[in-house]
Design a protein around this motif. Sequence first.
Motif, PDB file in Angstrom:
ATOM      1  N   SER A   6      23.493  28.898  40.575  1.00 35.36           N
ATOM      2  CA  SER A   6      22.947  29.613  39.456  1.00 35.36           C
ATOM      3  C   SER A   6      23.074  30.971  39.550  1.00 35.36           C
ATOM      4  N   LEU A   7      24.243  31.325  40.461  1.00 29.80           N
ATOM      5  CA  LEU A   7      24.470  32.897  40.228  1.00 29.80           C
ATOM      6  C   LEU A   7      25.737  33.331  39.628  1.00 29.80           C
ATOM      7  N   GLY A   8      26.224  32.827  38.684  1.00 24.35           N
ATOM      8  CA  GLY A   8      27.145  32.949  37.813  1.00 24.35           C
ATOM      9  C   GLY A   8      28.593  32.356  38.210  1.00 24.35           C
ATOM     10  N   MET A   9      28.724  31.477  39.480  1.00 22.43           N
ATOM     11  CA  MET A   9      29.777  31.048  39.937  1.00 22.43           C
ATOM     12  C   MET A   9      29.995  29.425  39.151  1.00 22.43           C
ATOM     13  N   GLY A  10      28.838  29.027  39.064  1.00 23.67           N
ATOM     14  CA  GLY A  10      28.561  27.647  38.605  1.00 23.67           C
ATOM     15  C   GLY A  10      27.709  27.505  37.379  1.00 23.67           C
ATOM     16  N   ARG A  11      27.270  26.422  37.020  1.00 28.28           N
ATOM     17  CA  ARG A  11      26.240  26.125  36.123  1.00 28.28           C
ATOM     18  C   ARG A  11      24.993  26.887  36.273  1.00 28.28           C
ATOM     19  N   SER A  12      24.080  27.131  35.302  1.00 23.89           N
ATOM     20  CA  SER A  12      22.811  27.905  35.876  1.00 23.89           C
ATOM     21  C   SER A  12      21.650  27.049  35.657  1.00 23.89           C
ATOM     22  N   GLY A  13      20.721  27.466  36.138  1.00 23.83           N
ATOM     23  CA  GLY A  13      19.367  26.937  36.125  1.00 23.83           C
ATOM     24  C   GLY A  13      19.249  25.866  37.219  1.00 23.83           C
ATOM     25  N   VAL A  14      19.828  25.715  38.270  1.00 23.16           N
ATOM     26  CA  VAL A  14      19.727  24.667  39.219  1.00 23.16           C
ATOM     27  C   VAL A  14      18.730  25.229  40.190  1.00 23.16           C
ATOM     28  N   LYS A 105      46.720  44.031  38.895  1.00 24.38           N
ATOM     29  CA  LYS A 105      46.427  43.655  40.139  1.00 24.38           C
ATOM     30  C   LYS A 105      44.941  43.630  40.111  1.00 24.38           C
ATOM     31  N   SER A 106      44.127  44.697  39.797  1.00 24.36           N
ATOM     32  CA  SER A 106      42.703  44.731  39.788  1.00 24.36           C
ATOM     33  C   SER A 106      42.168  43.692  38.791  1.00 24.36           C
ATOM     34  N   GLU A 107      43.043  43.581  37.663  1.00 22.78           N
ATOM     35  CA  GLU A 107      42.232  42.500  36.670  1.00 22.78           C
ATOM     36  C   GLU A 107      42.656  41.073  37.291  1.00 22.78           C
ATOM     37  N   SER A 108      43.513  40.781  38.029  1.00 23.16           N
ATOM     38  CA  SER A 108      43.738  39.329  38.476  1.00 23.16           C
ATOM     39  C   SER A 108      42.849  38.911  39.775  1.00 23.16           C
ATOM     40  N   VAL A 109      42.152  40.076  40.515  1.00 24.63           N
ATOM     41  CA  VAL A 109      41.100  39.903  41.327  1.00 24.63           C
ATOM     42  C   VAL A 109      40.085  39.169  40.893  1.00 24.63           C
ATOM     43  N   GLY A 110      39.447  39.640  39.688  1.00 27.73           N
ATOM     44  CA  GLY A 110      38.375  38.726  39.081  1.00 27.73           C
ATOM     45  C   GLY A 110      38.701  37.331  38.800  1.00 27.73           C
ATOM     46  N   GLY A 111      39.996  37.140  38.194  1.00 25.70           N
ATOM     47  CA  GLY A 111      40.309  35.922  38.037  1.00 25.70           C
ATOM     48  C   GLY A 111      40.555  35.008  39.218  1.00 25.70           C
ATOM     49  N   ALA A 112      41.140  35.641  40.618  1.00 20.38           N
ATOM     50  CA  ALA A 112      41.261  34.887  41.636  1.00 20.38           C
ATOM     51  C   ALA A 112      40.079  34.551  42.263  1.00 20.38           C
ATOM     52  N   VAL A 113      38.958  35.589  42.066  1.00 18.75           N
ATOM     53  CA  VAL A 113      37.576  34.886  42.606  1.00 18.75           C
ATOM     54  C   VAL A 113      37.066  33.731  41.869  1.00 18.75           C
ATOM     55  N   GLN A 114      37.148  33.775  40.476  1.00 20.38           N
ATOM     56  CA  GLN A 114      36.955  32.662  40.164  1.00 20.38           C
ATOM     57  C   GLN A 114      37.825  31.160  40.318  1.00 20.38           C
ATOM     58  N   LEU A 121      33.289  25.364  43.284  1.00 22.32           N
ATOM     59  CA  LEU A 121      31.719  25.422  43.526  1.00 22.32           C
ATOM     60  C   LEU A 121      31.519  24.516  42.283  1.00 22.32           C
ATOM     61  N   ARG A 122      32.049  24.430  41.236  1.00 18.84           N
ATOM     62  CA  ARG A 122      31.683  23.452  39.957  1.00 18.84           C
ATOM     63  C   ARG A 122      31.932  22.130  40.547  1.00 18.84           C
TER      64      ARG A 122
END
Length: 257
Positions: A6-14, A105-114, A121-122
């Motif tokens: 529920s911390l933004g990496m998957g669906r919320s409200g769990v 490279k900075s922008e790709s880091v955010g995409g890589a984390v997801q 995690l989903r």
Amino acid sequence: MKSFLSLGMGRSGVTLEAPRPASGVLRHQDEEALAKLWVDIAKAEAGCIRVIEEVGRYREAIRSTQEAEERLIKELGGSGLAATNFELRRVSDEYLSVILEMREKSESVGGAVQEVLGDPLRDYHAQYEHLDTLRRRRDAQLATLHKIQDKLDRLKIKGKRTTDVVVERDSALKQLRQINTQLLAEAGRFHALRLPLLQPCLQALVQTQVDYYGTANATFTSQVEASRGAHLIPASQYEDTIAKHLGTIRDLKIVAT
């Protein structure tokens, strides 16, 4: 407690709710095993929450750093000082080329984390949904059993016939035991999935960070060496010049604010 999902990496409200206690109803060994397993799951979940929070802060820090550097160069390039000082303008242009090269490279880091954490995690979340449904079925069956037992106790006090209610109670108890056994097995499998799932994800995240910082270091180092060669001045004089420019930058109002 909140789930890391529920911390933004998957669906919320769990939420991660523990099964209701069933002491005196289920076998002590089964009740104790389920309670212990759920404590282990909760502890692991708390650790995952801390990891995801740190990952979120890291991703935000990378984005904020990139934005701050671009804003600094923009303000510096538009200042009157850069317009009248050729050396400062040249340093600014060189630094700008590095910052723009690092933007992708900075922008790709955010995409890589997801990609390395969010998407896996989903998939893990789907396993938890099934487990939570089973947990709610067990709790509902336990509540049903308590109601039947209360009805049976009232009939006994009144001295009325209890045969049908006893049969109903035994059937409800049998069903509760079956659901509890299934929940115990499913919870064990769910917990066992965590390490083989998250370990390669975290390794991939570390590799992403190593790649980002390696690229940044190589890019800045290459630019410094190219700049030093282009100016054809001794290293000590070059360092003194850069230090002087940095001192000028630090004195600017936009830096102070």
